[in-house]
Design an enzyme around this catalytic site. Structure first.
Site, short mmCIF file in Angstrom:
data_model
loop_
_atom_site.label_atom_id
_atom_site.label_comp_id
_atom_site.label_asym_id
_atom_site.label_seq_id
_atom_site.Cartn_x
_atom_site.Cartn_y
_atom_site.Cartn_z
N LYS A 1 0.63 -1.01 0.12
CA LYS A 1 -0.04 -0.03 -0.19
C LYS A 1 0.55 1.25 -0.21
CE LYS A 1 -4.23 -1.82 2.52
NZ LYS A 1 -4.96 -1.29 2.68
N ASP B 1 -9.82 2.54 2.58
CA ASP B 1 -10.49 2.33 3.67
C ASP B 1 -11.42 3.11 4.59
OD1 ASP B 1 -9.59 -0.76 3.19
OD2 ASP B 1 -7.73 -0.25 3.58
P1 NAP Z 1 -1.10 -4.53 11.50
O1 NAP Z 1 -0.36 -2.98 10.33
O2 NAP Z 1 -0.18 -5.52 11.37
O3 NAP Z 1 -1.20 -4.10 12.86
C1 NAP Z 1 -1.73 -4.61 13.86
C2 NAP Z 1 -1.83 -4.28 14.74
O4 NAP Z 1 -2.61 -4.86 15.99
C3 NAP Z 1 -1.02 -3.28 15.44
O5 NAP Z 1 -1.36 -2.46 16.14
C4 NAP Z 1 -0.64 -3.98 16.77
O6 NAP Z 1 -0.12 -3.50 18.31
C5 NAP Z 1 -1.74 -5.09 17.07
N1 NAP Z 1 -1.49 -6.11 17.53
C6 NAP Z 1 -1.23 -7.49 16.80
N2 NAP Z 1 -1.10 -8.23 18.33
C7 NAP Z 1 -0.98 -8.31 18.91
C8 NAP Z 1 -1.13 -8.47 20.66
N3 NAP Z 1 -1.21 -9.87 20.17
N4 NAP Z 1 -1.69 -7.49 21.46
C9 NAP Z 1 -1.96 -6.36 20.88
N5 NAP Z 1 -1.66 -5.96 19.65
C10 NAP Z 1 -1.52 -6.42 18.60
O7 NAP Z 1 -2.37 -4.44 11.14
P2 NAP Z 1 -3.34 -3.93 10.02
O8 NAP Z 1 -3.19 -4.20 8.75
O9 NAP Z 1 -3.23 -2.59 10.76
O10 NAP Z 1 -4.44 -5.35 10.19
C11 NAP Z 1 -5.66 -4.43 11.36
C12 NAP Z 1 -6.55 -6.02 10.91
O11 NAP Z 1 -7.51 -4.42 10.49
C13 NAP Z 1 -6.83 -6.74 10.57
O12 NAP Z 1 -6.82 -8.42 11.63
C14 NAP Z 1 -7.31 -6.92 9.23
O13 NAP Z 1 -8.03 -7.98 8.73
C15 NAP Z 1 -8.44 -6.55 9.78
N6 NAP Z 1 -8.42 -4.73 8.30
C16 NAP Z 1 -10.39 -5.41 7.66
C17 NAP Z 1 -10.03 -4.32 6.90
C18 NAP Z 1 -12.07 -4.65 6.31
O14 NAP Z 1 -11.47 -4.07 5.72
N7 NAP Z 1 -12.72 -4.88 7.13
C19 NAP Z 1 -9.02 -3.83 6.17
C20 NAP Z 1 -8.25 -3.69 6.82
C21 NAP Z 1 -7.63 -4.47 7.69
P3 NAP Z 1 1.76 -2.74 17.68
O15 NAP Z 1 1.81 -1.76 17.22
O16 NAP Z 1 1.85 -2.96 20.03
O17 NAP Z 1 2.16 -3.60 17.00
#
Ligand code: NAP
Length: 283
Positions: free
Chosen positions: A66, A102
């Site tokens: 992205k 998004d």
């Molecule tokens: P990302 O950039 O990898 O960010 C992950 C986030 O989760 C960070 O805030 C991270 O915290 C936190 N995290 C991960 N493991 C954790 C744990 N064990 N305990 C506490 N915090 C934890 O991922 P992303 O791209 O933002 O995606 C996040 C979610 O959004 C995913 O589940 C994805 O499927 C969903 N999503 C959905 C849509 C939709 O259209 N519905 C679109 C985009 C994304 P830290 O900073 O502390 O590591």
């Protein structure tokens, strides 16, 4: 002639976007195919050149591409500029235009599910990763009254708050660690209109509830970005807290992509919703 569209990611096999977008094209009577293109980061630039050569009309980008697309674009939408990422590209004669859909998808889903508009409302983003950044930036740029960010890694939440402040001086901003004994966090949750769960906790079936149970009762409404059932969604339902999963966000961001590619002002929402729902059942 059939128009070509694609989703580039690494990995990308799990995506149900082809079913949703192909249903949209079909409902519009457009001969098109939307395909998954697994693309490792080291082949990204080469893949984009191939799409241009093969006259793909547009494509979506997911993790980890992205940001990588930004230097290749000729034009970037202000929302994408604020989000710092692009998930939708339109290609016309070698010219690339980029958008981020998004934030729009999330706002539309909240409005549809909870009848809560974005402007002048208070939101908590539970997470500070890529999805939080893209959507919170949209919320900051479109009139949210307050945005609080809760994240395990506090420095990441602070960085995001700094980005939001540059986007707009207007929203009230706050940053918290996910500390269930912090009364100020409990108050902030209770004062918010919607809590947006945007961590990756819940992607695995065995994952715990993303929001600590002692804080859950303070949440008035929850939108969990994960589009499958999670422990958070189950716990919220058990407590009678209105909760939505991430399907609506996925749907509405996809509907916006289709509109951007086809210039269609009344996209086939019902057909795309049906296809998405079926694809997620079968997946
Ligand atoms: P990302 O950039 O990898 O960010 C992950 C986030 O989760 C960070 O805030 C991270 O915290 C936190 N995290 C991960 N493991 C954790 C744990 N064990 N305990 C506490 N915090 C934890 O991922 P992303 O791209 O933002 O995606 C996040 C979610 O959004 C995913 O589940 C994805 O499927 C969903 N999503 C959905 C849509 C939709 O259209 N519905 C679109 C985009 C994304 P830290 O900073 O502390 O590591």
């Amino acid at each position: 002639m059939t128009q070509h569209y694609a989703l580039l990611g690494w990995p990308v096999a799990h995506s149900v976007s082809p079913q949703m977008q192909n249903a949209g094209f079909q409902a519009l009577g457009i001969s098109a195919d939307y395909q998954l293109l697994p693309t490792p980061p080291e082949q990204f630039n080469e893949q984009i050149q191939r799409l241009i050569r093969d006259d793909f009309r547009g494509w979506n980008l997911t993790i980890p591409h992205k940001q990588a697309i930004l230097p290749l674009l000729d034009e970037i939408d202000p929302d994408a500029e604020r989000a710092g990422s692009v998930n939708t590209v339109r290609h016309e004669s070698g010219r690339l235009r980029g958008w981020s859909t998004d934030g729009y998808g999330l706002a539309k889903s909240i409005e549809e599910t909870f009848h809560i508009p974005l402007a002048d409302r208070r939101f908590v983003f539970w997470g500070a990763g890529g999805a939080a950044r893209a959507t919170a930036a949209y919320f900051a740029g479109h009139g949210a009254a307050a945005i609080a960010i809760v994240n395990r890694t506090r420095s990441r939440a602070e960085k995001l708050a700094g980005t939001l402040r540059q986007i707009s001086p207007d929203p009230e901003l706050a940053v918290f660690s996910p500390d269930s004994t912090n009364p100020e966090l409990a108050r902030t949750l209770a004062d918010a209109h919607v809590i947006i769960q945007c961590t990756s906790i819940g992607l695995q079936p065995e994952d715990p509830c993303a929001i600590p149970l002692p804080l859950l009762d303070s949440c008035p409404r929850i939108l969990d970005m994960i589009y499958r059932e999670t422990a958070l969604q189950r716990e919220a339902q058990r407590r009678g807290i209105p909760v939505a999963d991430g399907r609506g966000m996925l749907l509405h961001q996809g509907v916006r992509c289709l509109s951007l590619w086809t210039d269609c002002s009344t996209p086939p929402l019902a057909a795309m919703r049906r296809a998405l729902s079926l694809a997620l059942q079968l997946h």
